[in-house]
Design an enzyme around this catalytic site. Structure first.
Site, PDB file in Angstrom:
ATOM      1  N   SER A  32       0.844  -1.188   0.000  1.00 39.30           N
ATOM      2  CA  SER A  32       0.000   0.000   0.000  1.00 39.30           C
ATOM      3  C   SER A  32       0.883   1.244   0.000  1.00 39.30           C
ATOM      4  O   SER A  32       1.987   1.231   0.570  1.00 39.30           O
ATOM      5  CB  SER A  32      -0.904   0.023   1.238  1.00 39.30           C
ATOM      6  OG  SER A  32      -1.555   1.281   1.365  1.00 39.30           O
ATOM      7  N   TYR A  56      -2.427  -1.144  10.039  1.00 39.80           N
ATOM      8  CA  TYR A  56      -2.552  -1.493   8.624  1.00 39.80           C
ATOM      9  C   TYR A  56      -1.321  -1.021   7.843  1.00 39.80           C
ATOM     10  O   TYR A  56      -0.721  -1.786   7.084  1.00 39.80           O
ATOM     11  CB  TYR A  56      -3.811  -0.866   8.036  1.00 39.80           C
ATOM     12  CG  TYR A  56      -3.914  -1.012   6.536  1.00 39.80           C
ATOM     13  CD1 TYR A  56      -4.281  -2.223   5.970  1.00 39.80           C
ATOM     14  CD2 TYR A  56      -3.637   0.061   5.693  1.00 39.80           C
ATOM     15  CE1 TYR A  56      -4.374  -2.361   4.593  1.00 39.80           C
ATOM     16  CE2 TYR A  56      -3.728  -0.064   4.322  1.00 39.80           C
ATOM     17  CZ  TYR A  56      -4.096  -1.284   3.772  1.00 39.80           C
ATOM     18  OH  TYR A  56      -4.169  -1.421   2.398  1.00 39.80           O
TER      19      TYR A  56
END
Length: 325
Positions: free
Chosen positions: A186, A199
Site C-alpha cells: 500500500s 494497517y
C-alpha cells in the site's frame, strides 16, 4: 582565461552531479514511461502456464484474475468463500475459456492453509503468484480503539499469510528458475498514516520483505515485485465512484502489470506516484504540516464513517415503532 585548481575541482564536481541527475531522470523516464508504454516488461506467458491469486473473488484480486485469464493463463483462485469461488470460476471459464481451479482457504488459519495451497499447486507450472488477500480497518481510527480481533486479522493476513504463501510457493519457481511473485502492499507503507497505524505498518513489512526476497530470487531467474497502490475504487476501500486518482481495480491492475520486470517496488498506477511524491515533498518542506494534513484527512473520513453508522443505528431503532403503527 586560466582556471584555478579549486575552480577546476568545482567544475568537475558540478559535472558529476549533473551527470548523476541526468542518469536518475533517464532511469525514471524509462521505468515509468518508456518501458511500460512499449511493453518491455516481463511476458508472463514465458514464465509458465498458471497464475495463483489470493483474495481472488473481488476487487484487485479479481481484476488480476481477469487480466491473467485474458492473456491465456490458467487460474488458481484462492479465497475463503466456496460459493464466491464457484461463481468467479464459472464466469472466468465462460468468458476466457481457460482452466480454473479453486482452493477454499481462510488464510488467517496459518500454516495448515499455506500447505493446502502448496499441495493444490505442486504439479502446476506457476507463471505468477499474487499475494493479494489482506485486511484493513473499517475506517480510520485511534490505535487504542481497534479491537483485538481486527488487529489479529490484519496481522494474520497482511504479514503472516503473505510470508506463508511466499514460503510455500517460491521454492517451485526457484527450482524452475522462472516465475513472478507479486505482493500487494500500500502507498500508506511509505507515507505517514496516522489513524491507520497497524494497517500501514503491516504493509510496510510487505515492502521490506519483497525488496529482500527480490535480491535473493533474482540470481535464480525469479522476479519479486511489491505493488503499493494508493486509493482504488473497491469494496475494501469503500470508494464507490472511480476517479482519475482512484481508478477501478481493472484499470489499476492493467497499468501495474506493465511494470513487472521494470520495477521491484511500484505504485503500479502513475497518478499514485504523484500522490506519494507530493506527500514526500511536503514532508521535506514541513514535516508537521504534512502530518497535520494527513491526520485531518483521516479524521474527516472517520467522522463521516461514524456519522453514517449512527444514522444506520437510528434507522434500525425506528423500524419497530414504524411497523407497530
Amino acid at each position: 582565461m586560466t582556471l584555478t585548481c579549486w575552480e577546476k575541482i568545482s567544475l568537475v564536481a558540478l559535472a558529476a552531479i549533473g551527470l548523476r541527475i541526468l542518469l536518475r531522470v533517464s532511469l525514471l523516464v524509462w521505468k515509468k514511461l518508456i518501458g511500460p508504454s512499449f511493453g518491455f516488461g516481463i511476458n508472463l506467458r514465458s514464465q509458465g502456464s498458471w497464475a495463483v491469486i489470493t483474495g481472488a473473488t473481488s476487487g484487485i484480486g479479481k481484476a488480476y484474475v481477469e487480466q491473467f485469464a485474458s492473456k491465456g493463463l490458467d487460474i488458481v483462485l484462492v479465497a475463503r468463500s466456496q460459493s464466491k469461488l464457484e461463481e468467479v470460476s464459472a464466469e472466468i471459464k465462460q468468458r476466457y475459456g481457460v482452466d480454473v481451479r479453486t482452493v477454499e482457504a481462510d488464510l488467517t488459519e496459518g500454516q495448515a492453509v499455506y500447505s493446502k495451497v502448496a499441495k493444490a499447486t505442486e504439479e502446476l507450472e506457476l507463471a505468477v503468484v499474487v499475494n493479494n488477500a489482506g485486511a484493513s480497518y473499517d475506517h480510520p481510527d485511534l490505535f487504542t480503539n481497534i479491537s483485538e480481533e481486527r488487529l489479529a486479522t490484519i496481522l494474520q493476513l497482511n504479514v503472516a499469510a503473505v510470508t506463508g504463501i511466499s514460503r510455500a510457493l517460491l521454492p517451485q519457481m526457484l527450482r524452475r528458475k522462472k516465475g513472478v511473485l507479486i505482493n500487494i502492499g500500500s502507498a500508506l507503507a511509505v507515507i505517514p498514516a496516522p489513524y491507520l497505524a497497524v494497517y500501514a505498518a503491516s504493509k510496510a513489512y510487505i515492502v521490506k520483505l519483497s525488496y529482500d526476497l527480490a535480491a535473493e530470487a533474482e540470481p535464480n531467474g525469479v522476479t519479486v515485485q511489491c505493488v503499493t497502490p494508493g486509493p482504488v475504487a473497491t469494496k475494501m476501500s469503500k470508494i464507490k465512484k472511480p476517479t482519475w486518482m482512484a481508478p477501478t481495480a481493472e484499470k489499476f491492475v492493467e497499468a501495474s502489470l506493465k511494470t513487472i520486470g521494470l520495477e521491484a517496488c511500484t505504485t503500479g498506477y502513475p497518478p499514485h506516484l504523484l500522490m506519494t511524491g507530493f506527500v514526500h515533498g511536503l514532508r521535506c518542506v514541513c514535516e508537521k504540516g504534512a502530518l497535520w494534513l494527513i491526520s485531518r484527512t483521516m479524521c474527516t473520513i472517520r467522522n463521516r464513517a461514524l456519522a453514517k453508522k449512527n444514522r444506520e443505528i437510528d434507522s434500525l431503532k425506528k423500524e419497530p415503532s414504524l411497523s407497530a403503527k
